[in-house]
Design a protein around this motif. Structure first.
Motif, PDB file in Angstrom:
ATOM      1  N   MET A  36       2.984  15.463  -3.613  1.00  0.00           N
ATOM      2  CA  MET A  36       2.537  13.828  -3.721  1.00  0.00           C
ATOM      3  C   MET A  36       3.541  13.305  -4.636  1.00  0.00           C
ATOM      4  O   MET A  36       4.346  13.762  -5.344  1.00  0.00           O
TER       5      MET A  36
ATOM      6  N   GLU B  76      -8.105   3.011  -6.502  1.00  0.00           N
ATOM      7  CA  GLU B  76      -8.903   4.390  -5.763  1.00  0.00           C
ATOM      8  C   GLU B  76      -7.679   5.092  -6.187  1.00  0.00           C
ATOM      9  O   GLU B  76      -6.524   4.975  -6.216  1.00  0.00           O
TER      10      GLU B  76
ATOM     11  N   GLY C 154      -6.224   7.182  -4.115  1.00  0.00           N
ATOM     12  CA  GLY C 154      -5.260   7.135  -3.199  1.00  0.00           C
ATOM     13  C   GLY C 154      -4.142   6.159  -3.281  1.00  0.00           C
ATOM     14  O   GLY C 154      -3.041   6.118  -2.706  1.00  0.00           O
ATOM     15  N   ASP C 155      -4.540   5.131  -4.208  1.00  0.00           N
ATOM     16  CA  ASP C 155      -3.378   4.202  -4.618  1.00  0.00           C
ATOM     17  C   ASP C 155      -2.511   4.797  -5.719  1.00  0.00           C
ATOM     18  O   ASP C 155      -1.351   4.470  -5.604  1.00  0.00           O
TER      19      ASP C 155
ATOM     20  N   ILE D 128       0.141   9.562  -3.201  1.00  0.00           N
ATOM     21  CA  ILE D 128       0.531   9.023  -1.995  1.00  0.00           C
ATOM     22  C   ILE D 128       0.942  10.390  -1.423  1.00  0.00           C
ATOM     23  O   ILE D 128       2.112  11.096  -2.010  1.00  0.00           O
TER      24      ILE D 128
END
Length: 108
Positions: free
Chosen positions: A1, A62, A64-65, A68
């Motif tokens: 990540m 969110e 997901g921001d 990554i």
């Protein structure tokens, strides 16, 4: 990540770690200057899920921001991370048996 806090904050108009630190404190998350520096400048070693919730609320983003996915960096059995594409079709490296106590095996 990959940790994407700084870019996510910039997209929300927050350009300084101290600005984000104040916003987090207003929502009950008090972070030391050292930990804030690590969050802002690098990749955090650990982070509580509750802290991620507060960061997302303050930034209006969110998860997901902030995180990554980087699936290409995941090692597969017998391969080193990041070398999957180059190793396709290549023979697997030889396995060298070793004793658990660290001593070498007798010659074959």
């Amino acid at each position: 990540m990959r940790w994407n806090l700084r870019l996510t904050a910039a997209n929300k108009g927050i350009w300084k770690a101290s600005e984000l630190q104040r916003g987090l404190a207003e929502h009950g998350l008090v972070i030391s200057a050292g930990k804030m520096s690590g969050l802002w400048s690098g990749q955090p070693v650990s982070l509580k899920l509750e802290d991620l919730d507060v960061i997302c609320v303050v930034l209006g983003c969110e998860i997901g921001d902030l995180l990554i996915p980087e699936p290409d960096k995941v090692a597969r059995p017998g391969e080193e991370a990041g070398q999957q594409a180059a190793a396709v079709g290549a023979p697997a490296p030889a396995v060298v048996p070793r004793r658990r106590d660290g001593r070498s095996l007798p010659p074959r």
